[in-house]
Design a protein around this motif. Structure first.
Motif, PDB file in Angstrom:
ATOM      1  N   CYS A  42      28.840  40.998 -31.465  1.00 47.90           N
ATOM      2  CA  CYS A  42      29.574  42.057 -32.170  1.00 47.90           C
ATOM      3  C   CYS A  42      31.037  41.673 -32.313  1.00 47.90           C
ATOM      4  CB  CYS A  42      29.461  43.384 -31.418  1.00 47.90           C
ATOM      5  SG  CYS A  42      27.890  44.224 -31.640  1.00 47.90           S
ATOM      6  N   GLU A  43      31.610  41.168 -31.244  1.00 44.84           N
ATOM      7  CA  GLU A  43      33.019  40.775 -31.265  1.00 44.84           C
ATOM      8  C   GLU A  43      33.261  39.680 -32.299  1.00 44.84           C
ATOM      9  OE1 GLU A  43      35.888  38.485 -28.162  1.00 44.84           O
ATOM     10  OE2 GLU A  43      34.892  40.303 -27.407  1.00 44.84           O
ATOM     11  N   ARG A  44      32.341  38.727 -32.423  1.00 50.88           N
ATOM     12  CA  ARG A  44      32.485  37.617 -33.370  1.00 50.88           C
ATOM     13  C   ARG A  44      31.916  37.958 -34.747  1.00 50.88           C
ATOM     14  NH1 ARG A  44      29.921  33.948 -29.319  1.00 50.88           N
ATOM     15  NH2 ARG A  44      28.388  33.620 -30.962  1.00 50.88           N
ATOM     16  N   ARG A  45      31.320  39.147 -34.864  1.00 46.15           N
ATOM     17  CA  ARG A  45      30.668  39.571 -36.109  1.00 46.15           C
ATOM     18  C   ARG A  45      29.595  38.577 -36.551  1.00 46.15           C
ATOM     19  NH1 ARG A  45      34.006  43.816 -37.596  1.00 46.15           N
ATOM     20  NH2 ARG A  45      36.201  43.533 -37.178  1.00 46.15           N
ATOM     21  N   SER A  46      28.800  38.153 -35.580  1.00 45.38           N
ATOM     22  CA  SER A  46      27.707  37.213 -35.826  1.00 45.38           C
ATOM     23  C   SER A  46      26.457  38.001 -36.210  1.00 45.38           C
ATOM     24  CB  SER A  46      27.447  36.366 -34.577  1.00 45.38           C
ATOM     25  OG  SER A  46      28.578  35.598 -34.253  1.00 45.38           O
ATOM     26  N   VAL A  47      26.305  38.234 -37.496  1.00 39.16           N
ATOM     27  CA  VAL A  47      25.266  39.121 -38.004  1.00 39.16           C
ATOM     28  C   VAL A  47      23.866  38.542 -37.778  1.00 39.16           C
ATOM     29  CG1 VAL A  47      24.379  40.259 -40.076  1.00 39.16           C
ATOM     30  CG2 VAL A  47      26.841  40.107 -39.688  1.00 39.16           C
ATOM     31  N   LEU A  48      23.667  37.273 -38.048  1.00 38.68           N
ATOM     32  CA  LEU A  48      22.339  36.683 -37.912  1.00 38.68           C
ATOM     33  C   LEU A  48      21.798  36.786 -36.481  1.00 38.68           C
ATOM     34  CD1 LEU A  48      20.063  35.156 -39.416  1.00 38.68           C
ATOM     35  CD2 LEU A  48      21.197  33.060 -38.706  1.00 38.68           C
ATOM     36  N   PRO A  49      22.548  36.333 -35.468  1.00 33.97           N
ATOM     37  CA  PRO A  49      22.038  36.501 -34.101  1.00 33.97           C
ATOM     38  C   PRO A  49      21.832  37.966 -33.718  1.00 33.97           C
ATOM     39  CG  PRO A  49      23.803  34.895 -34.106  1.00 33.97           C
ATOM     40  CD  PRO A  49      23.775  35.528 -35.471  1.00 33.97           C
ATOM     41  N   LEU A  50      22.718  38.845 -34.168  1.00 33.69           N
ATOM     42  CA  LEU A  50      22.553  40.276 -33.878  1.00 33.69           C
ATOM     43  C   LEU A  50      21.252  40.815 -34.459  1.00 33.69           C
ATOM     44  CD1 LEU A  50      26.127  41.766 -34.317  1.00 33.69           C
ATOM     45  CD2 LEU A  50      24.666  41.973 -32.303  1.00 33.69           C
ATOM     46  N   ALA A  51      20.920  40.407 -35.665  1.00 35.71           N
ATOM     47  CA  ALA A  51      19.684  40.878 -36.290  1.00 35.71           C
ATOM     48  C   ALA A  51      18.464  40.439 -35.483  1.00 35.71           C
ATOM     49  CB  ALA A  51      19.589  40.357 -37.721  1.00 35.71           C
ATOM     50  N   TRP A  52      18.465  39.200 -34.999  1.00 32.75           N
ATOM     51  CA  TRP A  52      17.348  38.711 -34.185  1.00 32.75           C
ATOM     52  C   TRP A  52      17.259  39.482 -32.871  1.00 32.75           C
ATOM     53  CZ3 TRP A  52      13.524  35.053 -35.003  1.00 32.75           C
ATOM     54  CH2 TRP A  52      13.586  34.383 -36.219  1.00 32.75           C
ATOM     55  N   LEU A  53      18.391  39.739 -32.245  1.00 30.13           N
ATOM     56  CA  LEU A  53      18.389  40.466 -30.973  1.00 30.13           C
ATOM     57  C   LEU A  53      17.931  41.905 -31.182  1.00 30.13           C
ATOM     58  CD1 LEU A  53      19.062  40.579 -27.921  1.00 30.13           C
ATOM     59  CD2 LEU A  53      21.398  41.230 -28.587  1.00 30.13           C
ATOM     60  N   MET A  54      18.458  42.553 -32.194  1.00 32.26           N
ATOM     61  CA  MET A  54      18.142  43.962 -32.420  1.00 32.26           C
ATOM     62  C   MET A  54      16.695  44.169 -32.869  1.00 32.26           C
ATOM     63  SD  MET A  54      20.820  45.325 -31.374  1.00 32.26           S
ATOM     64  CE  MET A  54      20.377  46.995 -31.732  1.00 32.26           C
ATOM     65  N   HIS A  55      16.048  43.098 -33.296  1.00 35.23           N
ATOM     66  CA  HIS A  55      14.630  43.173 -33.658  1.00 35.23           C
ATOM     67  C   HIS A  55      13.766  43.532 -32.447  1.00 35.23           C
ATOM     68  CE1 HIS A  55      10.890  42.141 -35.669  1.00 35.23           C
ATOM     69  NE2 HIS A  55      10.594  41.327 -34.677  1.00 35.23           N
ATOM     70  N   ALA A  56      14.229  43.163 -31.247  1.00 33.43           N
ATOM     71  CA  ALA A  56      13.384  43.339 -30.057  1.00 33.43           C
ATOM     72  C   ALA A  56      14.082  44.008 -28.878  1.00 33.43           C
ATOM     73  CB  ALA A  56      12.865  41.972 -29.615  1.00 33.43           C
ATOM     74  N   GLU A  71      27.904  28.991 -25.102  1.00 34.20           N
ATOM     75  CA  GLU A  71      27.659  30.070 -24.139  1.00 34.20           C
ATOM     76  C   GLU A  71      26.427  30.875 -24.523  1.00 34.20           C
ATOM     77  OE1 GLU A  71      29.704  34.135 -22.378  1.00 34.20           O
ATOM     78  OE2 GLU A  71      30.926  32.795 -23.600  1.00 34.20           O
ATOM     79  N   ASP A  72      26.235  31.097 -25.825  1.00 36.35           N
ATOM     80  CA  ASP A  72      25.054  31.825 -26.298  1.00 36.35           C
ATOM     81  C   ASP A  72      23.778  31.090 -25.894  1.00 36.35           C
ATOM     82  OD1 ASP A  72      26.794  33.613 -27.558  1.00 36.35           O
ATOM     83  OD2 ASP A  72      26.703  32.517 -29.456  1.00 36.35           O
ATOM     84  N   HIS A  73      23.770  29.777 -26.110  1.00 33.45           N
ATOM     85  CA  HIS A  73      22.608  28.975 -25.732  1.00 33.45           C
ATOM     86  C   HIS A  73      22.322  29.094 -24.235  1.00 33.45           C
ATOM     87  CE1 HIS A  73      21.537  26.852 -29.436  1.00 33.45           C
ATOM     88  NE2 HIS A  73      22.826  26.807 -29.709  1.00 33.45           N
ATOM     89  N   GLN A  74      23.368  29.090 -23.427  1.00 30.01           N
ATOM     90  CA  GLN A  74      23.196  29.183 -21.971  1.00 30.01           C
ATOM     91  C   GLN A  74      22.646  30.545 -21.561  1.00 30.01           C
ATOM     92  OE1 GLN A  74      27.057  28.203 -20.441  1.00 30.01           O
ATOM     93  NE2 GLN A  74      26.854  26.027 -20.914  1.00 30.01           N
ATOM     94  N   VAL A  75      23.167  31.603 -22.159  1.00 31.32           N
ATOM     95  CA  VAL A  75      22.701  32.952 -21.813  1.00 31.32           C
ATOM     96  C   VAL A  75      21.242  33.132 -22.247  1.00 31.32           C
ATOM     97  CG1 VAL A  75      23.023  35.423 -22.228  1.00 31.32           C
ATOM     98  CG2 VAL A  75      25.013  33.955 -21.857  1.00 31.32           C
ATOM     99  N   ILE A  76      20.905  32.656 -23.438  1.00 30.87           N
ATOM    100  CA  ILE A  76      19.522  32.741 -23.904  1.00 30.87           C
ATOM    101  C   ILE A  76      18.605  31.961 -22.970  1.00 30.87           C
ATOM    102  CG2 ILE A  76      17.930  32.051 -25.750  1.00 30.87           C
ATOM    103  CD1 ILE A  76      20.192  32.806 -27.737  1.00 30.87           C
ATOM    104  N   ILE A 128      22.995  42.538 -23.116  1.00 34.83           N
ATOM    105  CA  ILE A 128      24.249  43.261 -23.386  1.00 34.83           C
ATOM    106  C   ILE A 128      25.384  42.270 -23.590  1.00 34.83           C
ATOM    107  CG2 ILE A 128      26.013  44.744 -22.330  1.00 34.83           C
ATOM    108  CD1 ILE A 128      23.667  46.349 -21.083  1.00 34.83           C
ATOM    109  N   GLN A 129      25.413  41.227 -22.776  1.00 32.65           N
ATOM    110  CA  GLN A 129      26.438  40.191 -22.923  1.00 32.65           C
ATOM    111  C   GLN A 129      26.327  39.522 -24.285  1.00 32.65           C
ATOM    112  OE1 GLN A 129      26.397  37.273 -19.769  1.00 32.65           O
ATOM    113  NE2 GLN A 129      27.720  35.873 -20.896  1.00 32.65           N
ATOM    114  N   LEU A 130      25.113  39.165 -24.703  1.00 33.94           N
ATOM    115  CA  LEU A 130      24.918  38.574 -26.030  1.00 33.94           C
ATOM    116  C   LEU A 130      25.351  39.544 -27.123  1.00 33.94           C
ATOM    117  CD1 LEU A 130      21.409  36.905 -25.567  1.00 33.94           C
ATOM    118  CD2 LEU A 130      23.596  35.717 -25.866  1.00 33.94           C
TER     119      LEU A 130
END
Length: 96
Positions: A26-40, A72-77, A19-21
């Motif tokens: 979403c806030e940064r409109r980072s489409v590529l990471p969102l697509a990978w996350l929403m895949h699973a 921060e994304d790398h750390q959360v992942i 949820i944090q990711l």
């Protein structure tokens, strides 16, 4: 420290981190990471195959598109990947 999926709070921890990711991307409109996350994700139940798919997806995102992620994304992942799946991914399986 690697925690196993058998621990009661593991699924909730993974969901909270995803949820944090999701919110950050979403806030940064980072489409590529969102697509990978929403895949699973989201995962509706504690199915080992679904969890493996999520972990693999996040691992591949980090491996193939590191520039699309912030520090921060790398750390959360990394925190999500540290929650190991009991019985599915043995200690010898590393997502690094």
């Amino acid at each position: 420290m690697t925690r196993t999926f058998a621990e009661p709070d593991s699924l909730e921890d993974i969901d909270r981190l995803c949820i944090q990711l999701f919110d950050n991307w979403c806030e940064r409109r980072s489409v590529l990471p969102l697509a990978w996350l929403m895949h699973a994700w989201p995962i509706l139940k504690a199915a080992p195959l679904a969890m493996t798919r999520l972990l693999n997806s996040l691992h591949e995102l980090r491996e193939f598109h590191p520039d699309a992620l912030g520090e921060e994304d790398h750390q959360v992942i990394e925190q999500v990947l540290a929650i190991n799946l009991s019985g599915n991914a043995g200690p010898e399986r590393s997502f690094r």
